[in-house]
Design a protein around this motif. Structure first.
Motif, PDB file in Angstrom:
ATOM      1  N   GLN A 148      -0.523   1.907  -6.986  1.00  0.00           N
ATOM      2  CA  GLN A 148      -0.760   0.932  -5.902  1.00  0.00           C
ATOM      3  C   GLN A 148      -0.066   1.869  -4.586  1.00  0.00           C
ATOM      4  OE1 GLN A 148       1.245  -2.601  -7.923  1.00  0.00           O
ATOM      5  NE2 GLN A 148      -0.411  -3.304  -6.726  1.00  0.00           N
ATOM      6  N   LEU A 149      -0.783   1.612  -3.503  1.00  0.00           N
ATOM      7  CA  LEU A 149      -0.075   2.160  -2.226  1.00  0.00           C
ATOM      8  C   LEU A 149      -0.625   1.467  -1.040  1.00  0.00           C
ATOM      9  CD1 LEU A 149       0.668   4.863  -0.768  1.00  0.00           C
ATOM     10  CD2 LEU A 149      -1.452   5.459  -0.562  1.00  0.00           C
ATOM     11  N   GLY A 150       0.331   1.322  -0.212  1.00  0.00           N
ATOM     12  CA  GLY A 150      -0.105   0.416   0.912  1.00  0.00           C
ATOM     13  C   GLY A 150       1.392  -0.067   1.749  1.00  0.00           C
ATOM     14  N   TYR A 151       1.193  -0.894   2.857  1.00  0.00           N
ATOM     15  CA  TYR A 151       2.397  -0.940   3.575  1.00  0.00           C
ATOM     16  C   TYR A 151       2.967  -2.414   3.193  1.00  0.00           C
ATOM     17  CZ  TYR A 151       0.337   2.128   6.947  1.00  0.00           C
ATOM     18  OH  TYR A 151       0.124   3.396   7.614  1.00  0.00           O
ATOM     19  N   PRO A 152       4.263  -2.179   2.986  1.00  0.00           N
ATOM     20  CA  PRO A 152       4.803  -3.178   2.076  1.00  0.00           C
ATOM     21  C   PRO A 152       4.737  -4.636   2.845  1.00  0.00           C
ATOM     22  CG  PRO A 152       6.461  -1.315   2.247  1.00  0.00           C
ATOM     23  CD  PRO A 152       5.348  -1.047   3.074  1.00  0.00           C
ATOM     24  N   HIS A 153       4.701  -5.667   1.862  1.00  0.00           N
ATOM     25  CA  HIS A 153       4.694  -6.821   2.708  1.00  0.00           C
ATOM     26  C   HIS A 153       6.073  -7.140   3.294  1.00  0.00           C
ATOM     27  CE1 HIS A 153       4.159 -11.345   3.089  1.00  0.00           C
ATOM     28  NE2 HIS A 153       2.892 -11.110   2.919  1.00  0.00           N
ATOM     29  N   PRO A 154       6.006  -8.068   4.178  1.00  0.00           N
ATOM     30  CA  PRO A 154       7.333  -8.394   5.004  1.00  0.00           C
ATOM     31  C   PRO A 154       8.439  -9.020   3.844  1.00  0.00           C
ATOM     32  CG  PRO A 154       5.411  -8.946   6.453  1.00  0.00           C
ATOM     33  CD  PRO A 154       4.896  -8.401   5.120  1.00  0.00           C
ATOM     34  N   SER A 155       7.736  -9.661   2.836  1.00  0.00           N
ATOM     35  CA  SER A 155       8.708 -10.282   1.904  1.00  0.00           C
ATOM     36  C   SER A 155       9.345  -9.478   1.125  1.00  0.00           C
ATOM     37  CB  SER A 155       7.791 -11.632   1.390  1.00  0.00           C
ATOM     38  OG  SER A 155       6.787 -10.918   0.447  1.00  0.00           O
ATOM     39  N   HIS A 156       8.683  -8.225   1.040  1.00  0.00           N
ATOM     40  CA  HIS A 156       9.372  -7.367  -0.182  1.00  0.00           C
ATOM     41  C   HIS A 156      10.701  -7.416  -0.123  1.00  0.00           C
ATOM     42  CE1 HIS A 156       9.704  -3.680  -2.343  1.00  0.00           C
ATOM     43  NE2 HIS A 156      10.426  -3.147  -1.391  1.00  0.00           N
ATOM     44  N   ARG A 157      11.387  -7.669  -1.260  1.00  0.00           N
ATOM     45  CA  ARG A 157      12.856  -7.490  -1.483  1.00  0.00           C
ATOM     46  C   ARG A 157      13.164  -6.778  -2.917  1.00  0.00           C
ATOM     47  NH1 ARG A 157      12.134  -8.621   2.835  1.00  0.00           N
ATOM     48  NH2 ARG A 157      13.054 -10.214   4.176  1.00  0.00           N
ATOM     49  N   PRO A 158      13.287  -5.641  -2.875  1.00  0.00           N
ATOM     50  CA  PRO A 158      13.500  -5.184  -4.346  1.00  0.00           C
ATOM     51  C   PRO A 158      14.510  -5.752  -5.047  1.00  0.00           C
ATOM     52  CG  PRO A 158      13.919  -3.511  -2.537  1.00  0.00           C
ATOM     53  CD  PRO A 158      13.492  -4.621  -1.787  1.00  0.00           C
ATOM     54  N   PRO A 159      14.463  -5.897  -6.320  1.00  0.00           N
ATOM     55  CA  PRO A 159      15.803  -6.269  -7.065  1.00  0.00           C
ATOM     56  C   PRO A 159      16.844  -5.178  -6.906  1.00  0.00           C
ATOM     57  CG  PRO A 159      13.892  -5.682  -8.675  1.00  0.00           C
ATOM     58  CD  PRO A 159      13.444  -5.541  -7.344  1.00  0.00           C
ATOM     59  N   PRO A 160      18.040  -5.689  -7.449  1.00  0.00           N
ATOM     60  CA  PRO A 160      18.997  -4.655  -7.453  1.00  0.00           C
ATOM     61  C   PRO A 160      18.813  -3.736  -8.550  1.00  0.00           C
ATOM     62  CG  PRO A 160      20.099  -7.054  -7.740  1.00  0.00           C
ATOM     63  CD  PRO A 160      18.708  -6.854  -7.688  1.00  0.00           C
ATOM     64  N   ARG A 161      19.000  -2.500  -8.474  1.00  0.00           N
ATOM     65  CA  ARG A 161      18.891  -1.352  -9.571  1.00  0.00           C
ATOM     66  C   ARG A 161      19.961  -1.639 -10.448  1.00  0.00           C
ATOM     67  NH1 ARG A 161      17.342   3.143  -5.589  1.00  0.00           N
ATOM     68  NH2 ARG A 161      15.371   3.551  -6.183  1.00  0.00           N
ATOM     69  N   PRO A 162      19.522  -1.650 -11.902  1.00  0.00           N
ATOM     70  CA  PRO A 162      20.667  -1.542 -12.984  1.00  0.00           C
ATOM     71  C   PRO A 162      21.460  -0.353 -12.690  1.00  0.00           C
ATOM     72  CG  PRO A 162      18.294  -0.799 -13.701  1.00  0.00           C
ATOM     73  CD  PRO A 162      18.043  -1.250 -12.312  1.00  0.00           C
ATOM     74  N   PRO A 163      22.924  -0.653 -13.001  1.00  0.00           N
ATOM     75  CA  PRO A 163      23.663   0.461 -12.866  1.00  0.00           C
ATOM     76  C   PRO A 163      23.270   1.612 -14.040  1.00  0.00           C
ATOM     77  CG  PRO A 163      24.897  -1.321 -14.253  1.00  0.00           C
ATOM     78  CD  PRO A 163      23.283  -1.893 -13.750  1.00  0.00           C
ATOM     79  N   SER A 164      23.701   2.829 -13.553  1.00  0.00           N
ATOM     80  CA  SER A 164      23.362   4.042 -14.380  1.00  0.00           C
ATOM     81  C   SER A 164      24.789   4.779 -14.422  1.00  0.00           C
ATOM     82  CB  SER A 164      22.608   5.073 -13.745  1.00  0.00           C
ATOM     83  OG  SER A 164      21.475   4.573 -12.962  1.00  0.00           O
ATOM     84  N   PRO A 165      25.542   4.214 -15.304  1.00  0.00           N
ATOM     85  CA  PRO A 165      27.023   4.816 -15.353  1.00  0.00           C
ATOM     86  C   PRO A 165      26.896   6.237 -15.961  1.00  0.00           C
ATOM     87  CG  PRO A 165      26.436   3.102 -17.195  1.00  0.00           C
ATOM     88  CD  PRO A 165      25.520   3.066 -16.127  1.00  0.00           C
TER      89      PRO A 165
END
Ligand SMILES: Cc1cc2nc3c(=O)[nH]c(=O)nc-3n(C[C@H](O)[C@H](O)[C@H](O)COP(=O)(O)O)c2cc1C
Length: 200
Positions: free
Chosen positions: A175-192
């Motif tokens: 998928q490719l496009g301009y992010p919707h203004p509501s786009h809020r990515p979830p926090p990334r899981p930690p990678s210790p």
């Protein structure tokens, strides 16, 4: 945007503004994909920009395949329909949608399954690198992307629906496009580091 900033800042975007992506931008992104490393100087990928017209046929074929799997897994019909609906909307309403395929015609004709599998693994790795190039440049240009792996699970259905050459292996939709203004990515899981990095 420098490379480190692009690597750290890129996130999967699943909701887009309806604004179309200019054709020249899509072409520039595919050209960036083609700068990825590839085994023995091959270019073992095909990128197919999907029009609205072919997306309808694609959705139908993929849904039939997925429905068969969901029924075999015993998923209740209402839950199955919700999964199908979410996937259908993503495919139909992505501002741009690119089918990313392996081109196995470029594979070396190894005589045994062990080396055939290694060859394919190299091509898959290379397609991942190509898609990552595309995703990073898209992010640097203010665009969002998300991989959908569904075609990998119903390759023959996708090939038939789009009349793709027999040697092409459809793996991912991008998928490719301009992010919707509501786009809020979830926090990334930690990678210790100690869990994933060792020295022997
Ligand atoms: C091979 C591959 C397959 C993926 N398949 C899907 C998918 O089918 N649907 C989806 O929404 N995201 C898919 N993703 C995106 C991942 O969910 C996402 O990259 C991951 O959660 C990390 O989030 P980030 O991209 O925002 O850093 C896929 C990613 C990769 C690399």
């Amino acid at each position: 945007m420098d490379v480190a900033e692009a690597v750290r800042g890129r996130r999967s975007v699943r909701h887009f503004s309806p604004c179309p992506v200019p054709r020249e931008t899509i072409e520039e992104l595919v050209q960036a994909a083609c700068l990825a490393p590839a085994p023995h100087h091959s270019r073992p990928w095909q990128f197919v920009l999907l029009s609205q017209k072919v997306r309808t046929a694609l959705v139908q074929a993929m849904e039939e395949a997925w429905q068969r799997d969901l029924a075999a897994d015993g998923v209740p019909p209402a839950q199955a329909e919700a999964l199908l609906r979410r996937s259908r909307q993503r495919i139909l309403f992505s501002p741009a949608l690119i089918l990313c395929c392996l081109d196995m015609a470029q594979a070396r004709p190894w005589p045994d399954p062990r080396r055939q599998r290694a060859e394919r693994d190299m091509f898959v790795q290379s397609l991942g690198a190509a898609i990552q190039n595309l995703q990073l440049l898209a992010h640097a240009k203010g665009l969002g992307t998300c991989i959908m792996a569904a075609p990998a699970f119903c390759q023959e259905d996708v090939k038939r629906a789009l009349a793709l050459p027999q040697d092409w292996e459809p793996l991912f939709l991008l998928q490719l496009g301009y992010p919707h203004p509501s786009h809020r990515p979830p926090p990334r899981p930690p990678s210790p580091l100690d869990a994933i990095f060792k020295e022997l």
